[in-house]
Design a protein around this motif. Structure first.
Motif, PDB file in Angstrom:
ATOM      1  N   ILE A  53      -6.341  22.636  25.102  1.00 26.89           N
ATOM      2  CA  ILE A  53      -5.744  21.852  25.482  1.00 26.89           C
ATOM      3  C   ILE A  53      -5.137  20.726  24.512  1.00 26.89           C
ATOM      4  CG2 ILE A  53      -5.807  19.360  26.703  1.00 26.89           C
ATOM      5  CD1 ILE A  53      -7.841  20.387  28.550  1.00 26.89           C
ATOM      6  N   HIS A  54      -3.577  20.778  24.379  1.00 29.94           N
ATOM      7  CA  HIS A  54      -3.058  19.799  23.266  1.00 29.94           C
ATOM      8  C   HIS A  54      -2.584  18.705  24.089  1.00 29.94           C
ATOM      9  CE1 HIS A  54      -3.223  23.297  20.728  1.00 29.94           C
ATOM     10  NE2 HIS A  54      -2.969  24.290  21.724  1.00 29.94           N
ATOM     11  N   TYR A  55      -2.906  17.530  23.238  1.00 27.03           N
ATOM     12  CA  TYR A  55      -2.375  16.226  23.789  1.00 27.03           C
ATOM     13  C   TYR A  55      -1.222  15.560  23.047  1.00 27.03           C
ATOM     14  CZ  TYR A  55      -7.220  16.419  25.829  1.00 27.03           C
ATOM     15  OH  TYR A  55      -8.500  16.304  26.585  1.00 27.03           O
ATOM     16  N   GLY A  56      -0.286  15.087  23.686  1.00 24.44           N
ATOM     17  CA  GLY A  56       0.660  14.193  23.252  1.00 24.44           C
ATOM     18  C   GLY A  56       0.661  12.663  23.700  1.00 24.44           C
ATOM     19  N   ALA A  57      -0.111  11.736  23.065  1.00 22.79           N
ATOM     20  CA  ALA A  57      -0.203  10.507  23.628  1.00 22.79           C
ATOM     21  C   ALA A  57       0.705   9.510  23.013  1.00 22.79           C
ATOM     22  CB  ALA A  57      -1.623   9.790  23.394  1.00 22.79           C
ATOM     23  N   LEU A  58       1.497   9.073  23.973  1.00 21.81           N
ATOM     24  CA  LEU A  58       2.575   7.899  23.708  1.00 21.81           C
ATOM     25  C   LEU A  58       2.174   6.455  24.328  1.00 21.81           C
ATOM     26  CD1 LEU A  58       5.795   9.892  23.681  1.00 21.81           C
ATOM     27  CD2 LEU A  58       4.651   9.097  21.689  1.00 21.81           C
ATOM     28  N   THR A  59       2.680   5.411  23.651  1.00 25.49           N
ATOM     29  CA  THR A  59       3.008   4.143  24.388  1.00 25.49           C
ATOM     30  C   THR A  59       4.169   3.619  24.238  1.00 25.49           C
ATOM     31  OG1 THR A  59       0.672   3.655  23.533  1.00 25.49           O
ATOM     32  CG2 THR A  59       1.827   1.797  24.025  1.00 25.49           C
ATOM     33  N   ALA A  60       4.878   3.044  25.283  1.00 25.59           N
ATOM     34  CA  ALA A  60       6.211   2.614  25.211  1.00 25.59           C
ATOM     35  C   ALA A  60       6.127   1.074  25.967  1.00 25.59           C
ATOM     36  CB  ALA A  60       6.855   3.518  26.323  1.00 25.59           C
ATOM     37  N   ASP A  61       6.889   0.281  25.464  1.00 25.33           N
ATOM     38  CA  ASP A  61       7.209  -0.972  26.145  1.00 25.33           C
ATOM     39  C   ASP A  61       7.681  -0.878  27.546  1.00 25.33           C
ATOM     40  OD1 ASP A  61       6.229  -2.224  23.891  1.00 25.33           O
ATOM     41  OD2 ASP A  61       8.065  -2.341  22.893  1.00 25.33           O
ATOM     42  N   GLN A  62       7.241  -1.465  28.545  1.00 25.43           N
ATOM     43  CA  GLN A  62       8.097  -1.454  29.826  1.00 25.43           C
ATOM     44  C   GLN A  62       9.342  -1.747  29.885  1.00 25.43           C
ATOM     45  OE1 GLN A  62       5.640  -0.409  32.180  1.00 25.43           O
ATOM     46  NE2 GLN A  62       7.113  -0.258  33.831  1.00 25.43           N
ATOM     47  N   GLY A  63      10.049  -0.788  30.631  1.00 28.95           N
ATOM     48  CA  GLY A  63      11.509  -0.870  30.773  1.00 28.95           C
ATOM     49  C   GLY A  63      12.364  -0.467  29.174  1.00 28.95           C
ATOM     50  N   THR A  64      11.748   0.045  28.664  1.00 29.05           N
ATOM     51  CA  THR A  64      12.417   0.442  27.282  1.00 29.05           C
ATOM     52  C   THR A  64      11.839   2.007  26.846  1.00 29.05           C
ATOM     53  OG1 THR A  64      10.697  -0.076  25.525  1.00 29.05           O
ATOM     54  CG2 THR A  64      12.294  -1.625  26.326  1.00 29.05           C
ATOM     55  N   GLN A  65      12.615   2.460  25.932  1.00 29.86           N
ATOM     56  CA  GLN A  65      12.023   3.807  25.536  1.00 29.86           C
ATOM     57  C   GLN A  65      11.477   3.789  24.118  1.00 29.86           C
ATOM     58  OE1 GLN A  65      14.745   7.307  26.043  1.00 29.86           O
ATOM     59  NE2 GLN A  65      15.424   6.241  27.856  1.00 29.86           N
ATOM     60  N   ASP A  66      11.226   2.506  23.427  1.00 28.58           N
ATOM     61  CA  ASP A  66      10.482   2.247  22.391  1.00 28.58           C
ATOM     62  C   ASP A  66       9.146   2.751  22.464  1.00 28.58           C
ATOM     63  OD1 ASP A  66      13.038   1.057  21.271  1.00 28.58           O
ATOM     64  OD2 ASP A  66      12.409  -0.719  22.001  1.00 28.58           O
ATOM     65  N   ILE A  67       8.913   3.812  21.604  1.00 27.39           N
ATOM     66  CA  ILE A  67       7.621   4.224  21.632  1.00 27.39           C
ATOM     67  C   ILE A  67       6.675   4.225  20.323  1.00 27.39           C
ATOM     68  CG2 ILE A  67       7.984   6.027  23.421  1.00 27.39           C
ATOM     69  CD1 ILE A  67       8.372   8.093  21.163  1.00 27.39           C
ATOM     70  N   SER A  68       5.363   4.452  20.486  1.00 31.19           N
ATOM     71  CA  SER A  68       4.506   4.399  19.362  1.00 31.19           C
ATOM     72  C   SER A  68       3.477   5.460  19.661  1.00 31.19           C
ATOM     73  CB  SER A  68       3.837   3.041  19.030  1.00 31.19           C
ATOM     74  OG  SER A  68       3.389   2.346  20.013  1.00 31.19           O
ATOM     75  N   HIS A  69       2.436   5.575  18.840  1.00 33.47           N
ATOM     76  CA  HIS A  69       1.356   6.288  19.189  1.00 33.47           C
ATOM     77  C   HIS A  69       0.073   5.671  19.081  1.00 33.47           C
ATOM     78  CE1 HIS A  69       4.196   9.408  18.113  1.00 33.47           C
ATOM     79  NE2 HIS A  69       4.494   8.407  17.318  1.00 33.47           N
ATOM     80  N   PRO A  70      -0.716   5.699  20.127  1.00 33.20           N
ATOM     81  CA  PRO A  70      -1.765   4.848  20.221  1.00 33.20           C
ATOM     82  C   PRO A  70      -3.042   5.430  18.908  1.00 33.20           C
ATOM     83  CG  PRO A  70      -1.658   6.162  22.489  1.00 33.20           C
ATOM     84  CD  PRO A  70      -0.400   6.478  21.358  1.00 33.20           C
ATOM     85  N   PRO A  71      -3.425   4.539  18.307  1.00 30.74           N
ATOM     86  CA  PRO A  71      -4.452   4.729  17.277  1.00 30.74           C
ATOM     87  C   PRO A  71      -5.809   5.495  17.933  1.00 30.74           C
ATOM     88  CG  PRO A  71      -4.436   2.549  17.709  1.00 30.74           C
ATOM     89  CD  PRO A  71      -3.396   3.273  18.559  1.00 30.74           C
ATOM     90  N   GLY A  72      -6.276   6.625  17.344  1.00 30.78           N
ATOM     91  CA  GLY A  72      -7.326   7.287  17.543  1.00 30.78           C
ATOM     92  C   GLY A  72      -6.895   8.230  18.929  1.00 30.78           C
ATOM     93  N   ALA A  73      -5.781   8.634  19.060  1.00 32.32           N
ATOM     94  CA  ALA A  73      -5.606   9.208  20.382  1.00 32.32           C
ATOM     95  C   ALA A  73      -5.974  10.750  20.228  1.00 32.32           C
ATOM     96  CB  ALA A  73      -4.183   9.176  20.685  1.00 32.32           C
ATOM     97  N   PRO A  74      -6.587  11.577  21.202  1.00 31.24           N
ATOM     98  CA  PRO A  74      -6.779  12.968  20.938  1.00 31.24           C
ATOM     99  C   PRO A  74      -5.749  13.626  20.476  1.00 31.24           C
ATOM    100  CG  PRO A  74      -7.059  12.329  23.190  1.00 31.24           C
ATOM    101  CD  PRO A  74      -6.440  11.185  22.519  1.00 31.24           C
ATOM    102  N   GLU A  75      -5.922  14.726  19.832  1.00 27.81           N
ATOM    103  CA  GLU A  75      -4.882  15.783  19.475  1.00 27.81           C
ATOM    104  C   GLU A  75      -4.905  17.037  20.356  1.00 27.81           C
ATOM    105  OE1 GLU A  75      -5.800  16.123  15.260  1.00 27.81           O
ATOM    106  OE2 GLU A  75      -4.480  14.285  14.746  1.00 27.81           O
ATOM    107  N   ARG A  76      -6.358  17.650  20.321  1.00 27.22           N
ATOM    108  CA  ARG A  76      -6.434  18.563  21.284  1.00 27.22           C
ATOM    109  C   ARG A  76      -8.018  18.901  21.405  1.00 27.22           C
ATOM    110  NH1 ARG A  76      -6.234  24.668  18.287  1.00 27.22           N
ATOM    111  NH2 ARG A  76      -8.300  24.171  16.827  1.00 27.22           N
ATOM    112  N   LEU A  77      -8.269  19.707  22.540  1.00 28.65           N
ATOM    113  CA  LEU A  77      -9.463  19.931  23.022  1.00 28.65           C
ATOM    114  C   LEU A  77      -9.830  21.608  23.121  1.00 28.65           C
ATOM    115  CD1 LEU A  77     -11.840  18.202  25.531  1.00 28.65           C
ATOM    116  CD2 LEU A  77     -11.423  20.497  25.613  1.00 28.65           C
ATOM    117  N   VAL A  78     -10.839  22.120  22.392  1.00 32.00           N
ATOM    118  CA  VAL A  78     -11.043  23.409  22.525  1.00 32.00           C
ATOM    119  C   VAL A  78     -12.298  23.453  23.255  1.00 32.00           C
ATOM    120  CG1 VAL A  78     -11.516  25.500  21.253  1.00 32.00           C
ATOM    121  CG2 VAL A  78      -9.807  23.731  20.302  1.00 32.00           C
TER     122      VAL A  78
END
Length: 166
Positions: free
Chosen positions: A13-38
Motif C-alpha cells: 500500500i502506497h500512501y499520499g497524505a495531503l492537508t488543504a485549507d478548506q475552500g482552497t487548493q493550498d496543500i501541505s504534508h502532515p508530519p509523520g504521515a505514513p509512506e507505505r505498508l508492506v
C-alpha cells in the motif's frame, strides 16, 4: 481537510497524505504521515490479513484523515490469482479500517483522478511532484506513491470546486 490517497502496487500500500485549507487548493504534508505498508512476510493467510488490518487501522487512527481515496486498478483481465488476492486483501483491510473509524473511503478511477489533476489516466505516473507540494519526488514516488498523491490532490481539487460552487 486532510486526505489520504492510496495506491496498491507490487504487493504494498502506497500512501499520499495531503492537508488543504478548506475552500482552497493550498496543500501541505502532515508530519509523520505514513509512506507505505508492506504486509508482514512471516505471516500467512488470516494472520497476515489480520495483522495488515491492525497496522492500517493504527495508521488511520494516527493520521485522522477526513477521506481516503483509493486508486482503482486499470488492469481488468489476465490476473494471476495470487496478485488479485493480495490486492483485494489489502484494499479490503483498508476499507474495513476506514468503516470502523468512520472515515469516508471511496475508490476513484484513474480517469476521474486524471481529469481533476490534468493528467491523462494512462499517464498518471507522470503527475508532477510539485503539484503535491514537493520540490523533489519523495520516497517510493515511482513505486506507487505518485498515483496516491494524484488521488489525494484530485480529492482536494474536487472538494475546493464544490465549496466554491456552494
Amino acid at each position: 481537510m486532510k486526505v489520504l490517497g492510496v495506491a496498491v502496487s507490487a504487493g504494498a500500500i502506497h500512501y499520499g497524505a495531503l492537508t488543504a485549507d478548506q475552500g482552497t487548493q493550498d496543500i501541505s504534508h502532515p508530519p509523520g504521515a505514513p509512506e507505505r505498508l508492506v504486509p508482514a512476510l512471516g505471516l500467512t493467510g488470516a494472520q497476515r490479513l489480520g495483522d495488515t488490518h491492525q497496522r492500517i487501522a493504527q495508521e488511520i487512527r494516527v493520521l485522522q484523515p477526513d477521506a481516503v481515496i483509493i486508486v482503482a486498478t486499470r488492469r481488468k483481465n489476465q490476473w494471476v490469482y495470487r496478485e488479485a488476492f493480495d490486492r483485494i486483501s489489502l484494499i479490503s483491510a483498508l476499507m474495513l479500517s476506514c468503516v470502523e473509524q468512520g472515515v469516508t473511503c471511496e475508490e476513484w478511477s484513474t480517469e476521474r483522478i486524471g481529469k481533476l489533476v490534468g493528467v491523462p489516466a494512462p499517464k498518471l505516473a507522470s503527475f508532477d511532484c510539485k503539484e503535491a507540494g514537493f520540490a523533489q519526488p519523495p520516497l517510493y514516488w515511482t513505486a506507487g506513491r505518485v498515483q496516491a498523491f494524484a488521488a489525494a490532490k484530485a480529492y482536494v481539487v474536487e472538494m475546493s470546486s464544490e465549496s466554491s460552487e456552494g
